[in-house]
Design an enzyme around this catalytic site. Sequence first.
Site, PDB file in Angstrom:
ATOM      1  N   ASP A 262       0.858  -1.178   0.000  1.00  0.00           N
ATOM      2  CA  ASP A 262       0.000   0.000   0.000  1.00  0.00           C
ATOM      3  C   ASP A 262       0.899   1.235   0.000  1.00  0.00           C
ATOM      4  O   ASP A 262       1.515   1.560   1.026  1.00  0.00           O
ATOM      5  CB  ASP A 262      -0.910   0.026   1.235  1.00  0.00           C
ATOM      6  CG  ASP A 262      -1.989  -1.050   1.204  1.00  0.00           C
ATOM      7  OD1 ASP A 262      -1.750  -2.119   0.611  1.00  0.00           O
ATOM      8  OD2 ASP A 262      -3.070  -0.816   1.785  1.00  0.00           O
TER       9      ASP A 262
ATOM     10  N   LYS B 178      -6.905   3.283  -3.488  1.00  0.00           N
ATOM     11  CA  LYS B 178      -7.309   3.306  -2.086  1.00  0.00           C
ATOM     12  C   LYS B 178      -7.559   4.735  -1.655  1.00  0.00           C
ATOM     13  O   LYS B 178      -6.791   5.639  -2.008  1.00  0.00           O
ATOM     14  CB  LYS B 178      -6.207   2.652  -1.245  1.00  0.00           C
ATOM     15  CG  LYS B 178      -6.441   2.635   0.249  1.00  0.00           C
ATOM     16  CD  LYS B 178      -5.284   1.925   0.951  1.00  0.00           C
ATOM     17  CE  LYS B 178      -5.364   2.029   2.455  1.00  0.00           C
ATOM     18  NZ  LYS B 178      -4.212   1.371   3.136  1.00  0.00           N
TER      19      LYS B 178
ATOM     20  N   LYS C  57     -10.256   0.254  -2.562  1.00  0.00           N
ATOM     21  CA  LYS C  57     -10.167   0.024  -1.124  1.00  0.00           C
ATOM     22  C   LYS C  57     -10.460   1.318  -0.369  1.00  0.00           C
ATOM     23  O   LYS C  57      -9.601   2.190  -0.290  1.00  0.00           O
ATOM     24  CB  LYS C  57      -8.787  -0.506  -0.741  1.00  0.00           C
ATOM     25  CG  LYS C  57      -8.589  -0.714   0.766  1.00  0.00           C
ATOM     26  CD  LYS C  57      -7.197  -1.238   1.072  1.00  0.00           C
ATOM     27  CE  LYS C  57      -6.925  -1.304   2.561  1.00  0.00           C
ATOM     28  NZ  LYS C  57      -5.548  -1.805   2.863  1.00  0.00           N
TER      29      LYS C  57
END
Length: 325
Positions: A162, A225, A261
Amino acid sequence: MAQAHTSTAPGGGSPPAFADATRDETSLRRFLHGLPGVDAVGVEQRAAGLATRSIKKASKLWAIDTAISMVDLTTLEGADTAGKVRSLCAKGRRPDPEVPGVPSVAAICVYPDMVATAVDQLAGSGIGVASVATAFPSGRSSLKVKLEDTAFAVEQGATEIDMVIDRGAFLSGRYGQVFDEIRQVKAACGDAHLKVILETGELATYDNARRASWLALLAGGDFIKTSTGKVSPAATLPVTHVMLQAVHDWHAATGELRGVKPAGGIRTTKDAVRYLVAVREVAGERWLDPRLFRFGASSLLNDLLMQRRTQLSGHYSGPDYVTVD
């Protein structure tokens, strides 16, 4: 897993539909600013309308189990210890040991120095090990440090990375710099999947969220995300709608599946169900899959487990009946 795709380096592996968009800085700017503007009132009204939808009781348990299977169970604190990570991994494997049939979570998300502990604890479970990287949460460091951060996490066994984009560069219009950093981090990931954190709370507008989403997709991100969870506002339904529309449109144009996400501020089963409704209505049913949709959360799992027990027993089960992080 999400469909594999090649690097989007200019002149290299860009999908044919977008090869011109990534040719140079001018082309990239022209493409991003040529995207249709987001109707802020419209997206907020649609998000609010879908959030009022109820689901049938028979579907409630399915929704809870689906949400559990999509959780990236996360601890990202300076005080994290190996013991805390081991406990989190045990909970991820068997979220409610006293109740049969509860799915495991999608991944455990930790800092790079905790990856090896998580890998050891999750061996053979099928649960992913995600690690934040690239000078999380600020993204304020040199590209060399960001790539080393990523490489270290992957070497330790992370299956998902991430990363955070440089919001300062993006907001200054240096799209080529952001694109190149994502592309190089993607290359450093090797076989690990890359989730690109946009930190939408700092991007300020839906138009910026749309541009950042497309920039991340063009550069090779497997997921986009919303947030680090360290900035307010974090995930919101309207901005998640914008991002879900981006991956839907990307798939329509390229045939490639990319994920979304939302992270930060999603704490209750009711919240999770609202996001699942949005996934189905905006992106489509095929995104109702942990390979294409995740929740970045630490406290959400507890409420999902309590509500699951309620569905099965017919009476409310409080926090005393599940482990609380």
